[in-house]
Design an enzyme around this catalytic site. Structure first.
Site, mmCIF file in Angstrom:
data_model
loop_
_atom_site.group_PDB
_atom_site.id
_atom_site.type_symbol
_atom_site.label_atom_id
_atom_site.label_comp_id
_atom_site.label_asym_id
_atom_site.label_seq_id
_atom_site.Cartn_x
_atom_site.Cartn_y
_atom_site.Cartn_z
ATOM 1 C CB SER A 20 87.503 4.569 -27.823
ATOM 2 O OG SER A 20 86.295 4.513 -26.776
ATOM 3 C CE1 TYR A 37 90.324 8.599 -25.520
ATOM 4 C CE2 TYR A 37 87.967 8.145 -25.024
ATOM 5 C CZ TYR A 37 88.914 7.694 -25.317
ATOM 6 O OH TYR A 37 89.276 6.452 -25.600
#
Length: 278
Positions: free
Chosen positions: A133, A146
């Site tokens: 990501s 996260y």
């Protein structure tokens, strides 16, 4: 003989779009996996082979790799896609939930990699594509755990790329920005359930929730999962795949801005985005 492509987490979003795209390539035999294979009916109809695979279960992972190797000798391409975002502040987030997130996002990815590598080394070739990501290169508030999982994927991928190169195995990292999948809904749901409504971080959590909702609705800031699937396909077929692929123009701007601005300037940018929360 076709190349076996094993993809984790294909029940929705990026994984599903990737399985559909790669199944159209006659050079690939695509193994689409999910915890509930009954959710993959449309992928089977598109030509993929569907299997049960839970990246938090050792036997499930080992069985899936063994089935592919029994038919093809080795996994030709592993796409580590399974993952999710659970949001909340560092202080208030339950650490059992953090451990579950790391089991999927980090340890599942690592174990799948360990399981396919002996076969790839025997074959003298292979490809591993990790879906990370842009959140592995920068951090937004209320998403620290996260982001930590995606920073871990960055580190593992960098080490792996060097370690396995002598065996003919190529490794790439995909770094999507905001992708219009169920990710934003999951993040918002976990954020709302991570703390008391009147707690010390209530304003920050509310601002983060609103910011995510606006950003994922924006067609300028976000992209459909097919955009990531296209890049994964490119990494899978390229003779010289890049170490990193940042997906979406907005993600490229943010990644480079964080690198160039430094921590204080980026914090100032975040304060402007999360007005009233800091």
């Amino acid at each position: 003989m076709t190349t076996a492509v094993l993809i984790t987490g294909t029940s929705s979003g990026i994984g599903r779009a990737t399985a559909l795209r790669l199944a159209r390539n006659p050079e690939f035999t695509v193994y689409a996996t999910a915890r509930r294979p009954e959710s993959l009916t449309d992928l089977a109809e598109a030509g993929a082979r569907v299997m049960a695979l839970d990246v938090t279960d050792e036997m499930s992972m080992a069985d899936a790799v063994a089935k592919v190797e029994a038919e093809h000798g080795s996994v030709g391409v592993l796409i580590n896609n399974a993952g999710y975002g659970a949001y909340g502040t560092v202080e208030e987030t339950d650490l059992d939930g953090v451990r579950r997130q790391f089991e999927t996002n980090v340890f599942g990815l690592a174990r799948m990699t360990q399981l396919v590598l002996p076969g790839m080394r025997r074959a003298g070739r292979g490809r591993i594509i990790n879906v990370g990501s842009m959140g592995g290169r920068l951090v937004f508030p209320a998403g620290g755990y996260y982001h930590a999982s995606k920073y871990a994927v960055e580190a593992l991928t960098d080490a792996l790329r060097f370690e396995v190169a002598p065996f003919g195995v190529k490794v790439s990292l995909i770094e999507p920005g905001l992708i219009r999948t169920g990710f934003g809904d999951t993040a918002a749901r976990t954020l709302s359930g991570s703390a008391a409504p009147a707690g010390p971080y209530a304003a920050l959590n509310a601002a983060a929730d609103q910011q995510m909702a606006r950003s994922y609705r924006s067609t300028r800031l976000s992209a459909p999962p097919e955009a990531v699937a296209e890049v994964i396909h490119r990494a899978a077929v390229s003779a010289a795949p890049r170490p990193r692929y940042v997906v979406t123009a907005a993600a490229r701007v943010l990644v480079h801005a964080r690198r160039l601005l430094g921590a204080r300037a980026f914090d100032a940018y975040l304060r402007a985005q999360f007005k009233g929360a800091a």
